[in-house]
Design an enzyme around this catalytic site. Structure first.
Site, short mmCIF file in Angstrom:
data_model
loop_
_atom_site.label_atom_id
_atom_site.label_comp_id
_atom_site.label_asym_id
_atom_site.label_seq_id
_atom_site.Cartn_x
_atom_site.Cartn_y
_atom_site.Cartn_z
N GLU A 168 -26.10 15.49 -3.77
CA GLU A 168 -27.52 15.62 -3.40
C GLU A 168 -28.41 14.74 -4.26
OE1 GLU A 168 -29.36 19.54 -4.08
OE2 GLU A 168 -27.73 20.00 -5.47
N LYS A 178 0.07 5.35 -6.08
CA LYS A 178 -0.95 5.35 -7.14
C LYS A 178 -1.85 6.60 -7.05
CE LYS A 178 -4.74 4.21 -6.24
NZ LYS A 178 -5.19 2.85 -6.09
N CYS A 207 0.82 -1.22 0.00
CA CYS A 207 0.00 0.00 0.00
C CYS A 207 0.86 1.27 0.00
CB CYS A 207 -0.93 -0.02 1.21
SG CYS A 207 -1.87 1.49 1.41
N HIS A 236 -26.89 21.66 -1.28
CA HIS A 236 -27.00 22.25 -2.60
C HIS A 236 -25.99 23.39 -2.77
CE1 HIS A 236 -29.06 23.12 -6.33
NE2 HIS A 236 -29.08 24.41 -6.00
N GLU A 257 -6.77 1.68 -13.43
CA GLU A 257 -6.19 2.85 -12.77
C GLU A 257 -4.95 3.35 -13.53
OE1 GLU A 257 -5.62 1.73 -8.66
OE2 GLU A 257 -7.70 2.23 -8.16
N TYR A 281 -8.54 -3.66 -11.09
CA TYR A 281 -8.28 -2.34 -10.50
C TYR A 281 -7.02 -1.70 -11.09
CZ TYR A 281 -11.32 -3.03 -6.31
OH TYR A 281 -12.34 -3.20 -5.43
N CYS A 294 -1.52 1.75 -3.08
CA CYS A 294 -2.49 2.83 -2.86
C CYS A 294 -1.87 4.23 -2.83
CB CYS A 294 -3.20 2.64 -1.52
SG CYS A 294 -3.44 0.93 -1.02
P1 NDP Z 1 -7.33 -8.20 -10.34
O1 NDP Z 1 -7.41 -9.58 -9.85
O2 NDP Z 1 -8.29 -7.19 -9.88
O3 NDP Z 1 -7.37 -8.20 -11.94
C1 NDP Z 1 -6.53 -9.03 -12.68
C2 NDP Z 1 -6.91 -8.89 -14.14
O4 NDP Z 1 -6.01 -9.61 -14.93
C3 NDP Z 1 -8.31 -9.41 -14.43
O5 NDP Z 1 -8.93 -8.52 -15.31
C4 NDP Z 1 -8.02 -10.75 -15.09
O6 NDP Z 1 -9.00 -11.11 -16.02
C5 NDP Z 1 -6.72 -10.46 -15.80
N1 NDP Z 1 -5.94 -11.68 -16.04
C6 NDP Z 1 -5.67 -12.66 -15.16
N2 NDP Z 1 -4.92 -13.62 -15.74
C7 NDP Z 1 -4.74 -13.23 -17.03
C8 NDP Z 1 -4.08 -13.82 -18.14
N3 NDP Z 1 -3.47 -14.99 -18.04
N4 NDP Z 1 -4.10 -13.15 -19.31
C9 NDP Z 1 -4.73 -11.96 -19.42
N5 NDP Z 1 -5.37 -11.36 -18.40
C10 NDP Z 1 -5.38 -12.00 -17.22
O7 NDP Z 1 -5.82 -7.79 -10.04
P2 NDP Z 1 -5.03 -6.44 -10.10
O8 NDP Z 1 -3.66 -6.87 -10.47
O9 NDP Z 1 -5.70 -5.40 -10.92
O10 NDP Z 1 -5.09 -5.94 -8.59
C11 NDP Z 1 -4.85 -6.83 -7.50
C12 NDP Z 1 -5.72 -6.49 -6.34
O11 NDP Z 1 -5.23 -5.35 -5.69
C13 NDP Z 1 -7.16 -6.12 -6.73
O12 NDP Z 1 -7.98 -7.24 -6.84
C14 NDP Z 1 -7.58 -5.22 -5.62
O13 NDP Z 1 -8.20 -5.97 -4.60
C15 NDP Z 1 -6.30 -4.60 -5.14
N6 NDP Z 1 -6.23 -3.21 -5.59
C16 NDP Z 1 -7.11 -2.31 -5.06
C17 NDP Z 1 -7.11 -1.01 -5.48
C18 NDP Z 1 -8.09 -0.05 -4.91
O14 NDP Z 1 -8.64 -0.32 -3.86
N7 NDP Z 1 -8.35 1.07 -5.57
C19 NDP Z 1 -6.17 -0.54 -6.49
C20 NDP Z 1 -5.31 -1.55 -7.00
C21 NDP Z 1 -5.35 -2.83 -6.56
P3 NDP Z 1 -10.41 -11.77 -15.62
O15 NDP Z 1 -11.32 -10.66 -15.24
O16 NDP Z 1 -10.81 -12.45 -16.87
O17 NDP Z 1 -10.12 -12.71 -14.49
#
Ligand code: NDP
Length: 453
Positions: free
Chosen positions: A442, A51, A43, A437, A182, A178, A48
């Site tokens: 709102e 970012k 984080c 307002h 982002e 995410y 976080c």
């Molecule tokens: P996520 O698990 O959210 O997303 C991973 C993405 O990668 C998904 O879209 C997945 O597709 C795709 N993916 C997985 N395997 C493959 C592959 N072999 N080929 C192509 N695409 C693939 O992980 P992130 O890395 O984005 O983030 C990790 C975690 O960190 C998040 O889940 C979140 O909980 C946390 N986070 C929170 C934030 C916040 O609160 N604002 C900001 C950043 C991170 P599919 O959908 O098909 O599975």
């Protein structure tokens, strides 16, 4: 208890580990924390915090454009300097690292700089020293995972993206979670030609469908190039950049490829395999309500346990764990149902409770109140950005079971609404609340007619 060197030995000084260490120490427990990387974990160092700083930086792009309609004219076109942002960020993270060290120190926690290995249910080794503890807490978090394809050695992961030597004029991110949306927004806002490649039909799987579609349209309006139902076949180094071949036959030339394809538990080399600790199907540590693994003296929390990978969840788990094990109280189980979340894409997304799709399954009859409007600010700015606000209501009880927003500062706003949703307030309670307002917020208390049922 006195036979052990420590009452609690924490492995990992991320958000959850540090919070557990400090809170346990306050109860009088003798606590040590081992960390081999940086204080504050993902984080603070590669998540976080940096970012959000980069997201602020990216928003300035539009702020400069918006200012003209309000009479502000810049003497020359603004230009962006990556090194300033990156190095200021490095300075701020260093400051936070020091604050974390100070917090542990003032709580009387011994901080050990090194990677700890679990030897058995009560012993760890770190820097060639063997230490005993009544309880060992594994709070090592996750680590970015990159899929296997030819040329994947050319990608950067979400740990390395923050400190790029050179600003990528052309940027591609793989993934639809995410981190992908982002960073697509960040680099698009900072001025990169930006591509997002995602293997399914629409990113942010699991979020409300209308929110996903609205975010897609808004991000596309900002010039982001979205390539859905596509994946990377290979990456080749070419003169001046990287050539990325996609499954749909497209070839894109970019400077940097970020793989934002999920994170895995950071368990390698920790020694837990020796103890035959039970894992979940996804390879995370399996824990019970008291955060005990299948070896009861070894505890775990946060990202390594496979729950929602969010800092506030790890913090809540840490305090809950301390209540169970050091305050010896019997707290009510953590409520994982009403965890609000924000995605800092541009515009921001924030949600609490059920999506419309989930509510249809969980509640049966529902009412959906949705509004999509041009925020007042953009009447003069000339921006075409719109805002979506949405309430999902259980028809029988009138309880608001979900609230969603796509728009400026969505996270700031939904945090307040989350209190109401968690408290189980009804649509009538929302209606009886007087608005502020003029605000966008709102709208949440003036939505009178259901959009659909
Ligand atoms: P996520 O698990 O959210 O997303 C991973 C993405 O990668 C998904 O879209 C997945 O597709 C795709 N993916 C997985 N395997 C493959 C592959 N072999 N080929 C192509 N695409 C693939 O992980 P992130 O890395 O984005 O983030 C990790 C975690 O960190 C998040 O889940 C979140 O909980 C946390 N986070 C929170 C934030 C916040 O609160 N604002 C900001 C950043 C991170 P599919 O959908 O098909 O599975």
């Amino acid at each position: 208890m006195a036979d052990f060197d420590f009452d609690l030995f924490v492995i990992g000084a991320g958000s959850g580990g540090v919070r557990a260490a400090r809170t346990a120490a306050v109860t009088g427990a003798r606590v040590a924390v081992a960390e081999d990387r940086y204080l504050g974990g993902t984080c603070v160092n590669v998540g976080c915090v940096p970012k959000k700083l980069y997201s602020y930086a990216a928003h300035f792009h539009e702020a400069f454009e918006d200012a003209g309609g309000f009479g502000w004219h810049l003497p020359e076109a603004p230009h962006f300097e990556w090194a300033t942002l990156r190095d200021n960020k490095i300075g701020e993270i260093k400051r936070l690292n020091e604050i974390y060290a100070g917090l542990l120190d003032s709580a009387g926690v011994r901080l050990i700089n090194g990677r700890a290995h679990v030897l058995d249910a009560h012993h760890v080794s770190v820097n060639d020293e063997t230490l005993s503890a009544e309880k060992i807490l594994v709070a090592v978090g996750g680590w970015p995972w990159v899929p296997d394809f030819p040329g994947n050695e050319h990608v950067v992961d979400s740990n390395r993206i923050f400190d790029l030597e050179r600003f990528p004029e052309r940027f591609l991110v793989l993934g639809g979670g995410y981190i992908a949306v982002e960073f697509a927004s960040i680099f698009n806002g900072l001025g990169s030609e930006t591509h997002l490649v995602y293997r399914r039909e629409l990113f942010l799987r699991g979020f409300d469908q209308q929110v996903r579609e609205f975010a897609r349209d808004e991000m596309a309006k900002k010039g982001l190039q979205l390539h859905f139902e596509a994946n990377i076949v290979s990456i080749e180094k070419v003169e001046g950049g990287l050539r990325v071949s996609l499954t749909n036959g497209e070839q894109l030339e970019v400077d940097t490829v970020l793989a934002a394809t999920g994170r895995r538990p950071n368990l390698a080399g920790l020694g837990l395999d020796r103890l035959d600790i039970a894992l979940t199907d996804t390879g995370h540590l399996r824990v019970n309500e008291r955060f005990e693994t299948s070896v009861p003296s070894i505890l775990a929390l946060g990202d390594v346990t496979g729950g929602p990978e969010l800092t506030p969840v790890a913090l809540a788990e840490a305090m809950q764990l301390v209540k169970h094990h050091f305050e010896k109280t019997q707290p009510a189980p953590l409520d994982y149902r009403h965890i609000p979340t924000a995605v800092f894409c541009h515009p921001n997304i924030a949600s609490v409770g059920l999506s419309e799709e989930q509510a249809r399954v969980a509640c049966g009859e529902i009412r959906v109140y949705a509004t999509d409007f041009r925020p007042m600010k953009h009447t003069l700015s000339g921006s075409r950005e719109r805002c979506l606000m949405k309430l999902v209501v259980d028809d029988a009880s009138d309880v608001v079971v979900g609230a969603h927003m796509v728009g400026e500062e969505a996270g700031e706003l939904i945090q307040g609404i989350a209190v109401a949703v968690r408290a189980g307030l009804t649509k009538a309670d929302f209606d009886a609340t007087v608005g502020i307002h003029p605000t966008s917020a709102e709208e949440f208390v003036t939505l009178r007619t259901p959009t659909r049922r």
